[in-house]
Design a protein around this motif. Sequence first.
Motif, mmCIF file in Angstrom:
data_model
loop_
_atom_site.group_PDB
_atom_site.id
_atom_site.type_symbol
_atom_site.label_atom_id
_atom_site.label_comp_id
_atom_site.label_asym_id
_atom_site.label_seq_id
_atom_site.Cartn_x
_atom_site.Cartn_y
_atom_site.Cartn_z
ATOM 1 N N THR A 16 0.846 -1.194 0.000
ATOM 2 C CA THR A 16 0.000 0.000 0.000
ATOM 3 C C THR A 16 0.879 1.240 0.000
ATOM 4 O O THR A 16 2.018 1.231 0.448
ATOM 5 N N VAL A 17 0.341 2.325 -0.507
ATOM 6 C CA VAL A 17 1.093 3.564 -0.599
ATOM 7 C C VAL A 17 1.234 4.168 0.790
ATOM 8 O O VAL A 17 0.249 4.368 1.494
ATOM 9 N N ALA A 18 2.456 4.444 1.175
ATOM 10 C CA ALA A 18 2.717 4.995 2.493
ATOM 11 C C ALA A 18 2.692 6.517 2.456
ATOM 12 O O ALA A 18 3.147 7.130 1.499
ATOM 13 N N GLU A 19 2.139 7.118 3.498
ATOM 14 C CA GLU A 19 2.152 8.561 3.625
ATOM 15 C C GLU A 19 3.457 8.970 4.287
ATOM 16 O O GLU A 19 4.011 8.237 5.106
ATOM 17 N N ALA A 20 3.957 10.127 3.913
ATOM 18 C CA ALA A 20 5.210 10.622 4.453
ATOM 19 C C ALA A 20 5.091 12.109 4.730
ATOM 20 O O ALA A 20 4.150 12.765 4.284
ATOM 21 N N ALA A 76 1.664 13.503 2.654
ATOM 22 C CA ALA A 76 2.180 13.508 1.285
ATOM 23 C C ALA A 76 2.553 12.086 0.878
ATOM 24 O O ALA A 76 2.881 11.248 1.716
ATOM 25 N N GLN A 77 2.479 11.851 -0.415
ATOM 26 C CA GLN A 77 2.874 10.562 -0.970
ATOM 27 C C GLN A 77 3.817 10.802 -2.140
ATOM 28 O O GLN A 77 3.689 11.813 -2.852
ATOM 29 N N GLU A 78 4.753 9.896 -2.308
ATOM 30 C CA GLU A 78 5.646 10.004 -3.447
ATOM 31 C C GLU A 78 4.818 10.098 -4.731
ATOM 32 O O GLU A 78 3.783 9.447 -4.855
ATOM 33 N N ASN A 79 5.241 10.946 -5.640
ATOM 34 C CA ASN A 79 4.586 11.231 -6.919
ATOM 35 C C ASN A 79 3.401 12.185 -6.805
ATOM 36 O O ASN A 79 2.793 12.499 -7.824
ATOM 37 N N GLY A 107 13.428 11.701 -0.320
ATOM 38 C CA GLY A 107 14.743 12.292 -0.153
ATOM 39 C C GLY A 107 14.676 13.806 -0.080
ATOM 40 O O GLY A 107 13.600 14.393 0.017
ATOM 41 N N THR A 108 15.850 14.429 -0.139
ATOM 42 C CA THR A 108 15.963 15.888 -0.114
ATOM 43 C C THR A 108 16.417 16.365 -1.480
ATOM 44 O O THR A 108 17.369 15.827 -2.048
ATOM 45 N N HIS A 109 15.727 17.380 -1.998
ATOM 46 C CA HIS A 109 15.983 17.855 -3.364
ATOM 47 C C HIS A 109 15.978 19.385 -3.399
ATOM 48 O O HIS A 109 15.108 20.009 -2.817
ATOM 49 N N TYR A 123 14.097 26.559 -4.215
ATOM 50 C CA TYR A 123 13.525 25.976 -3.005
ATOM 51 C C TYR A 123 14.133 24.594 -2.786
ATOM 52 O O TYR A 123 14.736 24.001 -3.674
ATOM 53 N N THR A 124 13.967 24.106 -1.572
ATOM 54 C CA THR A 124 14.394 22.761 -1.200
ATOM 55 C C THR A 124 13.202 22.056 -0.578
ATOM 56 O O THR A 124 12.405 22.680 0.109
ATOM 57 N N TYR A 125 13.092 20.752 -0.850
ATOM 58 C CA TYR A 125 12.054 19.977 -0.167
ATOM 59 C C TYR A 125 12.627 18.645 0.277
ATOM 60 O O TYR A 125 13.590 18.132 -0.315
ATOM 61 N N THR A 126 12.028 18.114 1.332
ATOM 62 C CA THR A 126 12.366 16.789 1.841
ATOM 63 C C THR A 126 11.075 15.989 1.947
ATOM 64 O O THR A 126 10.086 16.485 2.472
ATOM 65 N N LEU A 127 11.108 14.770 1.444
ATOM 66 C CA LEU A 127 10.000 13.853 1.599
ATOM 67 C C LEU A 127 10.535 12.594 2.233
ATOM 68 O O LEU A 127 11.451 11.961 1.718
ATOM 69 N N GLY A 128 9.981 12.240 3.372
ATOM 70 C CA GLY A 128 10.474 11.038 4.044
ATOM 71 C C GLY A 128 9.719 10.729 5.297
ATOM 72 O O GLY A 128 8.841 11.398 5.721
#
Length: 128
Positions: A16-20, A76-79, A107-109, A123-128
């Motif tokens: 299942t899609v995990a939330e982050a 948030a979810q990847e994609n 990751g961080t981008h 800008y910078t964002y981190t998803l994790g």
Amino acid sequence: MASCSPLLILVLCTLTVAEAQLKVFNMRASKLDSGILGTPDAYVIAFCGSASLGETSVRHNNENPWWDEDFTHFKAQENDVMRLEVYDQDIGFDDLLGVCQRQIKLGTHKHECFLEEGGSFHYTYTLG
């Protein structure tokens, strides 16, 4: 075959899609153009998918603004598509200077995008 059912359920549950947590930070713009009206009074509005993440303060009379605010989204979810809109505050109607939009990845981008009305937004964002 019946003994495989618990294992199959376990595998399906892990797919299942995990939330982050999404965090957007270190936002700045450079060489913003507000046309003939002088230097811009810029601010940013952020979205992730259909969720509004908020709005920064207005940086008055600054073509190279830097914002201290961070945006955080816990579901948030990847994609998912993140959208950052840069505006120039005016009396009556604010002008859209440009939009930065992308699908988010784990990751961080760090990113830079060029705004439709001139200048760029970093800008910078981190998803994790």
